[in-house]
Scaffold this motif. Structure first.
Motif: not given
Length: 334
Positions: A80-94
């Motif tokens: 499984g893939l669990e509990d994502p978080r996301v940010v946007h840095i210098d044109g790229l989503y992490y």
């Protein structure tokens, strides 16, 4: 005392196979006037993938995909893939998530230029036995006994809750991660610097990297990284989760602290009480009882929207005035 206003349940499970057991713990990011919304979707048998919604405003679902946007493809995430978080840095989503293979639960990274098509980069935290971690961490300083209590149940080290800061600081990537019971901080020039040698040296000096430890009753068992830090004029606002043990089991609450913009190791303030606690039926009773688990925020005008998993079964939203929260925090300097 300040508390969030609960706006209610935003997302529930559906009849679709990939999310027929529950939805929880979303990653959120503002894109213009919309919100991109990545959530943990659980199918029966406790197998998780990451679903996707688009919100037309912070409280309105405009689009919901009928299949996961990210799903198990590799051995390290086989269960499984669990509990994502996301940010946007210098044109790229992490986008970070916990990859579970049935034995280890470790953070992995995926990136995207459009927020929809992601490239996986594999695990970005240490892959080692807990015994090796313990030996390294004890080399230069005593190790808090809670590390042993919360981690020796499994031969492999569990390193979860990786949360990137939404911009580089002094040219470096910064991210939070959590090996129970504390939250630790990492700074690197490039993601490629996260080698096995890096982690061995890091754990030799573990005490230098601990950014947040349990302090108050509501977080006394352990703390964990929650939402990506929010940049404010007063510092980085951390919305994190605290856990305390009761006769009825663990209780998960949402907490707030403030850290220095240029040196995030410096704690400026912390509230001595939680801002989000289990109260509603869907928070008190669920797949896991008594859980409010914040993982995403967006800011519109002076309102901070906090998205959280409730009862490990549904996703809810709360709101709070950002200025009021910061003023309250500044009344409790550390």
């Amino acid at each position: 005392m300040i508390r969030i206003k609960k706006e209610g349940i935003l997302l529930k499970q559906s009849d679709l196979e990939f999310e027929n057991e529950g939805v929880l713990n979303p990653a959120t990011i503002r894109a213009g006037n919309q919100v991109l919304f990545y959530y943990r979707a659980v199918q029966k048998g406790n197998h998780s993938s990451i679903g996707f919604c688009k919100l037309s405003d912070p409280l309105t679902i405009e689009q919901r995909l009928d299949k996961p946007i990210l799903f198990p493809e590799h051995d390290y995430e086989a269960k499984g893939l669990e509990d994502p978080r996301v940010v946007h840095i210098d044109g790229l989503y992490y986008l970070t998530y916990t990859a579970y293979d049935g034995v280890s639960a470790c953070a992995a990274l995926a990136t995207s230029s459009d927020g929809l098509q992601f490239e996986k980069h594999g695990l970005i935290v240490a892959q080692m036995d807990f015994t090796e971690f313990k030996q390294l961490a004890e080399t230069n300083a005593p190790l808090d006994e809670k590390y042993i209590r919360y981690n020796d149940f499994n031969p492999r080290l569990w390193d979860k809750d990786v949360v990137f800061f939404p911009r580089k600081i002094n040219g470096k990537f910064y991210f939070l991660h959590r090996i129970k019971p504390h939250i630790q901080l990492v700074a690197v020039n490039e993601i490629a610097d996260l080698t096995p040698e890096f982690w061995k040296d890091y754990y030799l000096h573990l005490q230098d990297h601990i950014i947040l430890t349990p302090k108050y009753k509501h977080e006394m068992s352990y703390v964990g990284a929650g939402c990506p830090p929010v940049e404010t004029p007063h510092g980085w606002l951390f919305i994190y989760h605290g856990v305390h043990e009761t006769p009825g089991g663990y209780v998960y609450v949402g907490c707030a602290a403030l850290f220095d913009l240029d040196d995030p190791m410096k704690e400026i303030a912390r509230l001595p009480y939680p801002i989000l606690v289990p109260e509603r039926d869907w928070e008190i009773r669920g797949d896991v009882d008594n859980v409010c688990f914040p993982t995403g925020t967006v800011v519109f005008d002076d309102t901070l929207y906090i998205y959280y998993g409730a009862g490990d079964e549904v996703i809810a939203t709360g709101t709070i005035c950002l200025t009021a929260l910061l003023n309250e925090l500044l009344a409790y300097p550390v």
